[in-house]
Scaffold this motif. Structure first.
Motif, PDB file in Angstrom:
ATOM      1  N   ALA A 197       1.089  -1.137  -0.333  1.00  0.00           N
ATOM      2  CA  ALA A 197      -0.463  -0.368  -0.214  1.00  0.00           C
ATOM      3  C   ALA A 197       0.850   1.199  -0.234  1.00  0.00           C
ATOM      4  N   SER A 247       3.952   1.800  -1.327  1.00  0.00           N
ATOM      5  CA  SER A 247       3.744   2.204  -2.634  1.00  0.00           C
ATOM      6  C   SER A 247       2.941   2.868  -3.651  1.00  0.00           C
ATOM      7  N   ARG A 248       2.007   3.335  -2.849  1.00  0.00           N
ATOM      8  CA  ARG A 248       0.812   3.202  -4.604  1.00  0.00           C
ATOM      9  C   ARG A 248      -0.112   4.216  -3.943  1.00  0.00           C
ATOM     10  N   THR A 249      -0.112   4.636  -4.706  1.00  0.00           N
ATOM     11  CA  THR A 249      -1.651   6.111  -5.507  1.00  0.00           C
ATOM     12  C   THR A 249      -2.328   6.192  -5.475  1.00  0.00           C
ATOM     13  N   LEU A 309      -7.134   2.261  -3.249  1.00  0.00           N
ATOM     14  CA  LEU A 309      -7.048   0.530  -3.207  1.00  0.00           C
ATOM     15  C   LEU A 309      -8.136   0.373  -3.091  1.00  0.00           C
ATOM     16  N   ALA A 335      -0.816   3.600   3.401  1.00  0.00           N
ATOM     17  CA  ALA A 335      -0.799   3.484   2.482  1.00  0.00           C
ATOM     18  C   ALA A 335      -0.443   5.502   3.225  1.00  0.00           C
ATOM     19  N   ALA A 374      -3.979   8.765  -0.795  1.00  0.00           N
ATOM     20  CA  ALA A 374      -4.578   7.235  -0.953  1.00  0.00           C
ATOM     21  C   ALA A 374      -5.978   6.830  -0.273  1.00  0.00           C
ATOM     22  N   SER A 383      -5.187   0.299  -8.201  1.00  0.00           N
ATOM     23  CA  SER A 383      -4.107   0.616  -7.966  1.00  0.00           C
ATOM     24  C   SER A 383      -3.763  -0.679  -6.920  1.00  0.00           C
ATOM     25  N   LEU A 384      -4.398  -0.929  -6.212  1.00  0.00           N
ATOM     26  CA  LEU A 384      -4.237  -1.816  -4.688  1.00  0.00           C
ATOM     27  C   LEU A 384      -5.219  -2.489  -5.119  1.00  0.00           C
ATOM     28  N   GLY A 435      -1.380  -2.268 -11.708  1.00  0.00           N
ATOM     29  CA  GLY A 435      -1.993  -2.378 -10.190  1.00  0.00           C
ATOM     30  C   GLY A 435      -1.556  -3.570  -9.777  1.00  0.00           C
ATOM     31  N   THR A 462       0.458  -8.493 -10.763  1.00  0.00           N
ATOM     32  CA  THR A 462       0.094  -7.133 -11.369  1.00  0.00           C
ATOM     33  C   THR A 462      -0.084  -7.110 -12.440  1.00  0.00           C
TER      34      THR A 462
END
Ligand SMILES: C[S@@+](CC[C@H](N)C(=O)[O-])C[C@H]1O[C@@H](n2cnc3c(N)ncnc32)[C@H](O)[C@@H]1O
Length: 187
Positions: free
Chosen positions: A39, A41-43, A46, A64, A68, A110-111, A134, A185
């Motif tokens: 999380a 690493s994500r923007t 989610l 997060a 995010a 994205s996740l 994602g 991914t």
């Protein structure tokens, strides 16, 4: 495996709720730490399909990045209501009551933590929910030494599909000797 013994407050609250309700299928800490790590690493958006008592959402919320958000769907309305209260003061988590498909309107993700058995069995559904790059996380597999993977004496076609589908680049990771997750991914 080595991990800090301290659990984030919101995760501890979700685990308490699981214990109170006798809910035994909550996400284990090792998987939770992985969710939080991914999380971070994500923007963007989610998601989690199948909130349960909120343990996965809690781990996602602790990892997060700022800005995010996490959306999670729970089919059981009574459970969804209790978990909504649990996250009432957590800005980055929204729990919806209803079938996982109520989250389609928030796609692409994205996740995505896929924790509803029927959806886990459908690479097609998950592929359509993900943004390029994602990451989908699927847990509760039993490690197999063989290829194709064997589970309970039969080829595990679901896992085989996840690990070979051309829409994803995927790997199976051991969580402990008896449990694994798939991280996939979206290309
Ligand atoms: C394995 S538990 C989820 C555990 C949770 N993700 C966690 O991190 O602790 C699966 C949950 O999915 C819910 N569920 C089952 N079918 C569903 C569906 N079609 N849509 C949304 N939730 C569903 C169940 O009620 C149950 O609470």
């Amino acid at each position: 495996m080595s991990a800090p013994t301290v659990i984030p407050e919101i995760v501890a609250a979700a685990l308490d709720l699981s214990r109170q309700r006798g809910f035994i299928t909550s996400t284990r800490n090792e998987t939770g730490r992985l969710l939080a790590t991914l999380a971070a690493s994500r923007t963007g958006t989610l998601g989690e399909l199948g909130t349960g008592c909120g343990v996965g959402s809690a781990w996602l919320s602790t990892g997060a990045a700022k800005g995010a958000r996490i959306v999670s769907a729970e089919l059981d309305p009574a459970l969804a209501e209790v978990v909504q209260k649990l996250f009432a003061n957590v800005d980055n988590v929204e729990v919806t009551s209803g079938d996982w498909s109520t989250l389609e309107k928030y796609a692409p993700f994205s996740l995505l933590f896929v924790d509803v058995r029927d959806v886990k069995r459908s690479v097609d559904i998950v592929a359509d929910l993900m943004e390029p790059g994602g990451i989908a996380v699927l847990d509760d597999f039993t490690p197999s030494e063989f290829w194709p993977p064997i589970f309970e004496g039969r080829v595990d076609t679901i896992r085989e599909e996840w690990l070979t589908d051309e829409r994803f680049t995927a790997a199976e990771m051991l969580i402990d000797a008896g449990t694994s997750v798939i991280i996939a991914t979206r290309r």
